[in-house]
Write a protein that holds these residues in place. Structure first.
Motif: not given
Length: 117
Positions: A39, A89-90
């Motif tokens: 991330a 999220t990444a």
């Protein structure tokens, strides 16, 4: 030998995605394959791995939500991601190492996963 990751995208919180890693030139009976993520502003972390013997491990924060699996006949490794959270999220990468090695030395390109409403 190479790896190719795909399947990322934009999904709402609580949604699902399936990432795919096409492994070319590997006999998965002799290699471990892992999924990693990074991330923004954070270090890369291991998310899940599937060993040459089929045993799997998952990061504590994804247990019960993510599942790594493989299709040896088609040289594919998957990461099934359910109940996605914003913190997932990444950029996700797949990587491979020989079964007796401690270092993942072959990496695919990343695929972006964004969890947002």
């Amino acid at each position: 030998v190479q790896l190719q990751a795909s399947g990322g995208g934009l999904v709402q919180p609580g949604g699902s995605l399936k990432l795919s890693c096409k492994t070319s030139g590997y006999n998965l009976d002799y290699y471990d394959v892992g999924w990693f993520r990074q991330a923004p502003g954070k270090e890369r972390e291991g998310v899940a791995c599937i060993r040459n013997d089929g045993n799997t491990e998952h990061l504590d924060s994804v247990k019960g939500r993510f599942t790594i699996a493989r299709d040896k006949a088609n040289n594919m490794v998957y990461l099934h991601m359910n109940s996605l959270k914003s913190e997932d999220t990444a950029i996700y990468y797949c990587a491979a190492k020989a079964r007796y090695s401690s270092v993942y030395n072959t990496w695919g390109q990343g695929t972006q996963v964004t969890v947002s409403s």
